[in-house]
Design a protein around this motif. Sequence first.
Motif, short mmCIF file in Angstrom:
data_model
loop_
_atom_site.label_atom_id
_atom_site.label_comp_id
_atom_site.label_asym_id
_atom_site.label_seq_id
_atom_site.Cartn_x
_atom_site.Cartn_y
_atom_site.Cartn_z
N TYR A 6 0.81 -1.21 0.00
CA TYR A 6 0.00 0.00 0.00
C TYR A 6 0.85 1.27 0.00
O TYR A 6 0.41 2.31 -0.51
CB TYR A 6 -0.93 0.01 1.22
CG TYR A 6 -1.96 -1.08 1.18
CD1 TYR A 6 -3.12 -0.95 0.43
CD2 TYR A 6 -1.77 -2.26 1.91
CE1 TYR A 6 -4.07 -1.96 0.40
CE2 TYR A 6 -2.72 -3.27 1.88
CZ TYR A 6 -3.86 -3.13 1.13
OH TYR A 6 -4.80 -4.12 1.09
N GLN A 7 2.05 1.19 0.56
CA GLN A 7 2.87 2.40 0.64
C GLN A 7 3.25 2.92 -0.73
O GLN A 7 3.46 4.12 -0.91
CB GLN A 7 4.14 2.11 1.46
CG GLN A 7 4.89 3.36 1.90
CD GLN A 7 4.11 4.22 2.89
OE1 GLN A 7 3.72 3.76 3.95
NE2 GLN A 7 3.85 5.47 2.52
N THR A 32 0.56 5.49 -1.61
CA THR A 32 0.25 6.62 -0.72
C THR A 32 1.03 7.88 -1.08
O THR A 32 0.58 8.99 -0.78
CB THR A 32 0.54 6.26 0.74
OG1 THR A 32 1.92 5.89 0.87
CG2 THR A 32 -0.33 5.09 1.18
N VAL A 35 1.23 10.61 2.92
CA VAL A 35 0.77 9.68 3.95
C VAL A 35 1.88 8.70 4.27
O VAL A 35 2.58 8.21 3.37
CB VAL A 35 -0.49 8.91 3.47
CG1 VAL A 35 -0.86 7.83 4.48
CG2 VAL A 35 -1.65 9.86 3.28
N VAL A 49 -6.32 14.71 1.12
CA VAL A 49 -5.46 13.52 1.15
C VAL A 49 -6.31 12.26 1.15
O VAL A 49 -5.97 11.27 0.49
CB VAL A 49 -4.54 13.58 2.39
CG1 VAL A 49 -3.79 12.26 2.57
CG2 VAL A 49 -3.55 14.73 2.26
N ARG A 97 -7.65 11.50 -2.28
CA ARG A 97 -6.54 11.07 -3.13
C ARG A 97 -6.16 9.62 -2.84
O ARG A 97 -5.89 8.83 -3.75
CB ARG A 97 -5.33 11.98 -2.93
CG ARG A 97 -4.14 11.63 -3.80
CD ARG A 97 -3.03 12.67 -3.61
NE ARG A 97 -1.88 12.33 -4.43
CZ ARG A 97 -0.90 11.52 -4.05
NH1 ARG A 97 -0.95 10.95 -2.85
NH2 ARG A 97 0.12 11.26 -4.85
N GLN A 98 -6.15 9.26 -1.55
CA GLN A 98 -5.80 7.89 -1.19
C GLN A 98 -6.86 6.90 -1.65
O GLN A 98 -6.55 5.77 -2.02
CB GLN A 98 -5.60 7.78 0.33
CG GLN A 98 -4.43 8.60 0.86
CD GLN A 98 -3.16 8.36 0.07
OE1 GLN A 98 -2.74 7.23 -0.14
NE2 GLN A 98 -2.53 9.44 -0.38
N GLU A 147 -6.16 6.12 -5.20
CA GLU A 147 -5.05 5.18 -5.32
C GLU A 147 -5.48 3.78 -4.88
O GLU A 147 -5.06 2.77 -5.46
CB GLU A 147 -3.85 5.65 -4.49
CG GLU A 147 -3.25 6.97 -4.97
CD GLU A 147 -2.64 6.84 -6.36
OE1 GLU A 147 -2.30 5.72 -6.77
OE2 GLU A 147 -2.52 7.88 -7.05
#
Length: 406
Positions: free
Chosen positions: A80-81, A84, A88, A149, A152-153, A156
């Motif tokens: 997941y990183q 981000t 985040v 944010v 946006r996440q 993604e």
Amino acid sequence: MNAIRELFLGLLKSWTRTTSFLGKDVIETVRRPGALFSLIFGPFVIMGLFGIGYSGQYRPLNAVLVVPASANLPRDIGFYQQFTGDSVSLVEITDNADAARARLQRQEIDIIVIAPADVEQQFRSGQQATVTIEYNELDPVRDNYARFVAYRQVQELNRAIIEQAVSQGEQYVIQTTGQQPPIAVSPQVIAAPTRAELRNLAPVTANVVAFFDPAVLALVLQHMGVTLTALSMVRERLSGAMDIFRVAPVRALEILSGKYLAYAFFNLSIAAMITFLLVGVLHVPLLSTPGDVALVVALLSFASLGLGLLISTIVDSERQAVQLSMLVLLASVFFSGFVLPLDQFITPLRIAAYSLPVTHGIQLLQDFMLRGTTNQPWELLVLAGIGVALFLLTSFTVRRNLRSAN
């Protein structure tokens, strides 16, 4: 002719008297290099430090991802990183939403993302799944930033889910015999398998007035305390009262205590009236007990009076005392978190900002008034420590001034 001559002489005498005052004040100012330094270089140093130390960037939001045990989603932070970005920082993946929410209430993290348990089934049935995003912000600016944010996440996350679903869909087609009916998924669901549901867990939704009014109260209390007391001891020395104190049966501690009590009465009285107007007229929430707010106001006034009295014992003129008071105000506006968040400054400046009483006063008043409690009780101890340190340092300088008056 005589009238013209008398008029000319009168104008000449007036000009002579005017220039004599001009020369007197210029010479008096030049003879005090400290006043010149504070007047010229003080604002320059403050603005220079601001320019060097202000990054203008929000720090990454510390996030916890809650993946239900029944969800067929990866549980690897690294997976997941990559989606981000820099905004985040994913610190944990868990299946316990209550534990993550408790950390959010304690402000140990900034945001939690709760993934749906049936995202794959919802997608295959042609429906959107709901991703719940929770945060805990009072600041309207940070509230909007957290929303930006979060959306946006989710975009993604949709991308990651689409990749996962397409991969599993290919496997599904390969494993079946072709007897399964085709799945009809709308373009909207294909484009966005999930939708965001945002929740702000803060006790109140503070507008700009409600959020900044406690900060203004803290700034006014410090500036008033510093300004009132910064002129106090200077006047005593210039009027000759210090010589009387030296021969009188009075000690430095008694002088200092009297100053504290006198100006504390004015500071606390004005604080009570301002707080009444904020709550009663502007309808700023007061979620804590009045005693909590009174404790913060008392500690802030104690530290502010100490700072002003310290200034009054180290300067040699009223003019310089006023200049230093204004420099303290200027530094407080820039570096206390009054306008700009402290986390947008470099670490050395952020540490220096915590030496200002108003920095702790702003945070504590906003917490007690708008949250009902504070997650940083250590700031009460630091504020009290600043007040005690200033009291001891001022006691030393008052004793020194009494000895030098001999």
